[in-house]
Design a protein around this motif. Structure first.
Motif, PDB file in Angstrom:
ATOM      1  N   GLU A  50      34.738   8.728 -30.153  1.00 33.39           N
ATOM      2  CA  GLU A  50      34.479  10.162 -30.266  1.00 33.39           C
ATOM      3  C   GLU A  50      35.465  10.953 -29.406  1.00 33.39           C
ATOM      4  O   GLU A  50      36.012  11.964 -29.852  1.00 33.39           O
ATOM      5  N   PHE A  51      35.680  10.486 -28.177  1.00 37.81           N
ATOM      6  CA  PHE A  51      36.645  11.158 -27.293  1.00 37.81           C
ATOM      7  C   PHE A  51      38.051  11.103 -27.884  1.00 37.81           C
ATOM      8  O   PHE A  51      38.775  12.100 -27.881  1.00 37.81           O
ATOM      9  N   TYR A  52      38.444   9.946 -28.380  1.00 39.86           N
ATOM     10  CA  TYR A  52      39.779   9.774 -28.950  1.00 39.86           C
ATOM     11  C   TYR A  52      40.018  10.749 -30.100  1.00 39.86           C
ATOM     12  O   TYR A  52      41.092  11.328 -30.216  1.00 39.86           O
ATOM     13  N   ASN A  53      39.004  10.941 -30.920  1.00 42.71           N
ATOM     14  CA  ASN A  53      39.125  11.838 -32.065  1.00 42.71           C
ATOM     15  C   ASN A  53      38.788  13.292 -31.727  1.00 42.71           C
ATOM     16  O   ASN A  53      38.738  14.131 -32.613  1.00 42.71           O
ATOM     17  N   LYS A  54      38.558  13.548 -30.436  1.00 39.25           N
ATOM     18  CA  LYS A  54      38.243  14.895 -29.952  1.00 39.25           C
ATOM     19  C   LYS A  54      37.021  15.502 -30.649  1.00 39.25           C
ATOM     20  O   LYS A  54      36.964  16.699 -30.920  1.00 39.25           O
ATOM     21  N   LYS A  55      36.035  14.655 -30.931  1.00 44.35           N
ATOM     22  CA  LYS A  55      34.770  15.083 -31.538  1.00 44.35           C
ATOM     23  C   LYS A  55      33.678  14.948 -30.478  1.00 44.35           C
ATOM     24  O   LYS A  55      32.802  14.102 -30.550  1.00 44.35           O
ATOM     25  N   THR A  56      33.746  15.820 -29.474  1.00 44.88           N
ATOM     26  CA  THR A  56      32.900  15.649 -28.298  1.00 44.88           C
ATOM     27  C   THR A  56      31.602  16.449 -28.334  1.00 44.88           C
ATOM     28  O   THR A  56      30.740  16.233 -27.480  1.00 44.88           O
TER      29      THR A  56
END
Length: 168
Positions: A50-56
């Motif tokens: 989630e962090f990697y895809n900036k979907k926080t």
């Protein structure tokens, strides 16, 4: 996972060293707590996607949901079962937190990142192995034999274990 199982196996000795006799009943809270530690590692696997895809945004939602669940379960179960219930409510909350992050990770990332079936089977086995030592707390010799077997397996399979760790 193996470290969590080992901690659950030697929990009575940890309690004897770390606290006075009046804390001895706390030994029954240790297995679900070490299981929670293992599950929090799973949560971090999923949350990193989630962090990697900036979907926080969902990370906050999942954390608040798990926290509310923990508070409600503590409110309901501690009066009935005592402080040991807090260990189990923490475990349940972490399981929910991990499942929420898993579901969100699957929504974000369409390709297969983990061997999900293997991950859940191993997690179930480790959680069962963390909780099961409670049944053996009065059988010190059996627990010590299991610890020795666990240690021997780790020593015999060390090249395999460290090889797998090195690849990650």
């Amino acid at each position: 996972g193996l470290i969590c199982v080992a901690e659950a196996l030697v929990a009575p000795e940890i309690m004897a060293i770390m606290g006075p006799d009046s804390y001895a009943s706390g030994v029954y809270a240790i297995p679900p707590i070490v299981g929670s530690i293992f599950i929090s590692c799973l949560y971090n696997l999923f949350a990193s996607i989630e962090f990697y895809n900036k979907k926080t945004f969902f990370i906050t939602f999942a954390s608040i949901t798990a926290a509310i669940l923990n508070i409600v379960l503590n409110f309901l179960l501690i009066p009935l079962y005592g402080f040991v219930a807090a260990g189990y409510t923490t475990l349940a909350s972490y399981i929910v937190l991990s499942l929420l992050h898993y579901a969100n990770m699957k929504k974000i990332e369409k390709r297969r990142i983990f061997n999900d079936k293997r991950l859940f089977i191993i997690s179930g086995i480790i959680l069962a192995a963390c909780i099961a030592p409670i049944l053996l707390y009065k059988l010190q010799a059996v627990r010590y034999i299991l610890c020795i077997i666990l240690l021997v397996v780790i020593i015999v399979k060390r090249d395999y274990i460290f090889g797998k760790l090195g690849k990650k």
